[in-house]
Design a protein around this motif. Structure first.
Motif, PDB file in Angstrom:
ATOM      1  N   LEU A   1       0.705  -1.110  -0.087  1.00 54.77           N
ATOM      2  CA  LEU A   1       0.030   0.012   0.088  1.00 54.77           C
ATOM      3  C   LEU A   1       0.842   1.228  -0.122  1.00 54.77           C
ATOM      4  N   ILE A   2       0.654   2.524  -0.627  1.00 52.97           N
ATOM      5  CA  ILE A   2       1.734   3.360  -0.766  1.00 52.97           C
ATOM      6  C   ILE A   2       0.555   4.443  -1.116  1.00 52.97           C
ATOM      7  N   VAL A   3       0.699   5.258  -0.684  1.00 49.13           N
ATOM      8  CA  VAL A   3      -0.374   6.239  -0.092  1.00 49.13           C
ATOM      9  C   VAL A   3       0.624   7.474  -0.772  1.00 49.13           C
ATOM     10  N   TYR A   4       0.452   8.390  -1.850  1.00 49.68           N
ATOM     11  CA  TYR A   4       1.062   9.294  -2.327  1.00 49.68           C
ATOM     12  C   TYR A   4       0.814  10.912  -1.662  1.00 49.68           C
ATOM     13  N   LEU A   5       1.232  11.705  -1.107  1.00 49.29           N
ATOM     14  CA  LEU A   5       1.146  12.993  -0.367  1.00 49.29           C
ATOM     15  C   LEU A   5       0.629  13.922  -1.353  1.00 49.29           C
ATOM     16  N   PRO A   6       0.261  15.373  -1.331  1.00 42.44           N
ATOM     17  CA  PRO A   6       0.653  16.204  -1.997  1.00 42.44           C
ATOM     18  C   PRO A   6       1.250  16.999  -1.803  1.00 42.44           C
ATOM     19  N   GLN A   7       1.227  17.579  -2.759  1.00 44.41           N
ATOM     20  CA  GLN A   7       3.442  18.262  -2.464  1.00 44.41           C
ATOM     21  C   GLN A   7       3.468  19.081  -1.729  1.00 44.41           C
ATOM     22  N   GLY A   8       2.731  20.257  -1.076  1.00 45.19           N
ATOM     23  CA  GLY A   8       2.639  20.815   0.326  1.00 45.19           C
ATOM     24  C   GLY A   8       2.708  19.726   1.369  1.00 45.19           C
ATOM     25  N   LEU A   9       2.190  19.105   1.215  1.00 47.98           N
ATOM     26  CA  LEU A   9       2.536  17.712   2.981  1.00 47.98           C
ATOM     27  C   LEU A   9       4.046  18.178   3.215  1.00 47.98           C
ATOM     28  N   LEU A  10       4.560  18.128   2.607  1.00 51.11           N
ATOM     29  CA  LEU A  10       5.669  17.851   3.159  1.00 51.11           C
ATOM     30  C   LEU A  10       6.668  19.038   3.571  1.00 51.11           C
ATOM     31  N   GLN A  11       6.377  19.839   3.320  1.00 50.35           N
ATOM     32  CA  GLN A  11       6.974  21.410   2.970  1.00 50.35           C
ATOM     33  C   GLN A  11       6.866  22.397   5.167  1.00 50.35           C
ATOM     34  N   ASN A  12       8.434  21.924   5.651  1.00 52.59           N
ATOM     35  CA  ASN A  12       7.849  22.429   6.724  1.00 52.59           C
ATOM     36  C   ASN A  12       7.909  23.862   7.208  1.00 52.59           C
ATOM     37  N   ASP A  13       7.168  24.355   7.370  1.00 52.56           N
ATOM     38  CA  ASP A  13       6.254  26.341   7.419  1.00 52.56           C
ATOM     39  C   ASP A  13       6.447  26.124   8.662  1.00 52.56           C
ATOM     40  N   THR A  14       7.398  26.200   9.672  1.00 50.99           N
ATOM     41  CA  THR A  14       7.838  26.933  11.154  1.00 50.99           C
ATOM     42  C   THR A  14       7.867  27.931  11.079  1.00 50.99           C
TER      43      THR A  14
ATOM     44  N   LYS B   1       5.866   3.993   4.144  1.00 53.82           N
ATOM     45  CA  LYS B   1       5.845   2.441   4.624  1.00 53.82           C
ATOM     46  C   LYS B   1       5.628   3.007   6.170  1.00 53.82           C
ATOM     47  N   VAL B   2       6.080   3.647   6.650  1.00 51.18           N
ATOM     48  CA  VAL B   2       5.810   4.063   8.446  1.00 51.18           C
ATOM     49  C   VAL B   2       4.066   3.994   8.443  1.00 51.18           C
ATOM     50  N   GLU B   3       3.066   4.692   7.330  1.00 45.00           N
ATOM     51  CA  GLU B   3       1.941   4.799   7.455  1.00 45.00           C
ATOM     52  C   GLU B   3       0.545   3.506   7.208  1.00 45.00           C
ATOM     53  N   GLU B   4       1.839   2.187   6.267  1.00 43.38           N
ATOM     54  CA  GLU B   4       1.247   1.397   6.672  1.00 43.38           C
ATOM     55  C   GLU B   4       1.609   0.108   7.910  1.00 43.38           C
ATOM     56  N   GLU B   5       3.546   0.121   8.808  1.00 44.21           N
ATOM     57  CA  GLU B   5       3.369  -0.255   9.577  1.00 44.21           C
ATOM     58  C   GLU B   5       2.530  -0.077  11.065  1.00 44.21           C
ATOM     59  N   ILE B   6       1.852   1.359  10.338  1.00 41.13           N
ATOM     60  CA  ILE B   6       0.713   1.564  11.923  1.00 41.13           C
ATOM     61  C   ILE B   6       0.148   1.041  11.555  1.00 41.13           C
ATOM     62  N   GLN B   7      -0.965   0.733  10.468  1.00 44.32           N
ATOM     63  CA  GLN B   7      -1.759   0.386  10.512  1.00 44.32           C
ATOM     64  C   GLN B   7      -2.115  -1.231  10.612  1.00 44.32           C
ATOM     65  N   THR B   8      -0.986  -1.572  10.276  1.00 39.48           N
ATOM     66  CA  THR B   8      -0.539  -3.096  10.896  1.00 39.48           C
ATOM     67  C   THR B   8      -0.396  -3.281  12.228  1.00 39.48           C
ATOM     68  N   LEU B   9      -0.229  -2.471  12.937  1.00 35.88           N
ATOM     69  CA  LEU B   9       0.200  -2.466  14.646  1.00 35.88           C
ATOM     70  C   LEU B   9      -0.730  -2.704  15.247  1.00 35.88           C
ATOM     71  N   SER B  10      -2.144  -1.095  14.673  1.00 36.85           N
ATOM     72  CA  SER B  10      -3.331  -1.344  14.928  1.00 36.85           C
ATOM     73  C   SER B  10      -3.920  -2.431  14.947  1.00 36.85           C
ATOM     74  N   GLN B  11      -4.315  -3.136  13.577  1.00 33.57           N
ATOM     75  CA  GLN B  11      -5.161  -4.239  13.484  1.00 33.57           C
ATOM     76  C   GLN B  11      -4.025  -5.483  14.248  1.00 33.57           C
ATOM     77  N   VAL B  12      -3.106  -5.344  14.553  1.00 30.26           N
ATOM     78  CA  VAL B  12      -2.211  -6.357  15.443  1.00 30.26           C
ATOM     79  C   VAL B  12      -3.146  -6.325  17.208  1.00 30.26           C
ATOM     80  N   LEU B  13      -2.962  -4.778  17.237  1.00 31.05           N
ATOM     81  CA  LEU B  13      -3.376  -4.743  18.470  1.00 31.05           C
ATOM     82  C   LEU B  13      -4.481  -5.269  18.776  1.00 31.05           C
ATOM     83  N   ALA B  14      -5.901  -4.937  17.808  1.00 34.64           N
ATOM     84  CA  ALA B  14      -7.079  -5.058  17.882  1.00 34.64           C
ATOM     85  C   ALA B  14      -7.423  -6.168  18.268  1.00 34.64           C
ATOM     86  N   ALA B  15      -6.235  -7.819  17.463  1.00 33.22           N
ATOM     87  CA  ALA B  15      -6.371  -9.053  17.302  1.00 33.22           C
ATOM     88  C   ALA B  15      -5.984  -9.160  18.706  1.00 33.22           C
ATOM     89  N   LYS B  16      -5.554  -8.636  19.316  1.00 30.56           N
ATOM     90  CA  LYS B  16      -5.003  -9.210  20.882  1.00 30.56           C
ATOM     91  C   LYS B  16      -5.777  -8.715  21.859  1.00 30.56           C
TER      92      LYS B  16
END
Length: 184
Positions: free
Chosen positions: A1-14, A46-61
């Motif tokens: 599962l690959i998610v493409y984010l819009p270009q502006g989301l990764l900009q650092n507006d600090t 990849k990190v978002e996919e891992e988080i989703q997988t861990l959430s599913q594992v946690l729910a099963a546990k």
């Protein structure tokens, strides 16, 4: 599962920190090359996919845990009792609780002593009133009344006895009057 984010989301507006020069704050997208940005987007997906997988594992546990508790007969109320008991034990073992408990115990002892002395003072005041000339005069009047109402009984007794003897004398007079009326 690959998610493409819009270009502006990764900009650092600090917002520049105090003392920082606004020109020194440069957005990350300007520093990163296109290749680095693509790599970060892949890592993000990849990190978002891992988080989703861990959430599913946690729910099963959690579901498995609930099933085990059900089989053991452990319900929410028992868990709550255990948690409260453990929490109370944790609280009572703290230094703050022990110091507070000791302080309250000392305060309770002092209050008890104060109430005891107040009781002694009240008892003494009652004794003083009983020994006063006004009370003695009242007591003599009650004794006189008692001897008049009750006849030739021995002097002494308390106010309640006087009232009882007066009530008995009154009841005896009423019965005597009724008996005389019935015989005539």
């Amino acid at each position: 599962l690959i998610v493409y984010l819009p270009q502006g989301l990764l900009q650092n507006d600090t917002i520049p920190e105090i003392g920082e020069d606004a020109a020194a704050t440069v957005s990350m997208s300007e520093v990163l090359s296109e290749e680095e940005q693509d790599e970060l987007r892949k890592e993000l997906a990849k990190v978002e996919e891992e988080i989703q997988t861990l959430s599913q594992v946690l729910a099963a546990k959690e579901k498995h845990l609930a099933e085990i508790k059900r089989k053991l007969g452990i319900n929410s109320l028992q868990e709550l009792k255990q948690n409260i008991t453990k929490s109370w034990q944790d609280v009572t073992s703290t230094t703050a609780y022990k110091k507070t408990s000791e302080t309250l115990s000392q305060a309770g002892q002092k209050a008890s002593a104060a109430f005891s002395s107040v009781g002694s003072v009240i008892t003494k005041k009652f004794e003083d009133v009983r020994n006063s000339s006004t009370f003695k005069s009242f007591e003599e009047k009650v004794e006189n009344l008692k001897s008049k109402v009750g006849g030739s009984k021995a002097a002494g007794g308390d106010f309640g006895e006087v009232l009882n003897s007066a009530a008995n004398a009154s009841a005896t007079e009423t019965l005597t009057e009724q008996t005389q009326e019935e015989t005539h």
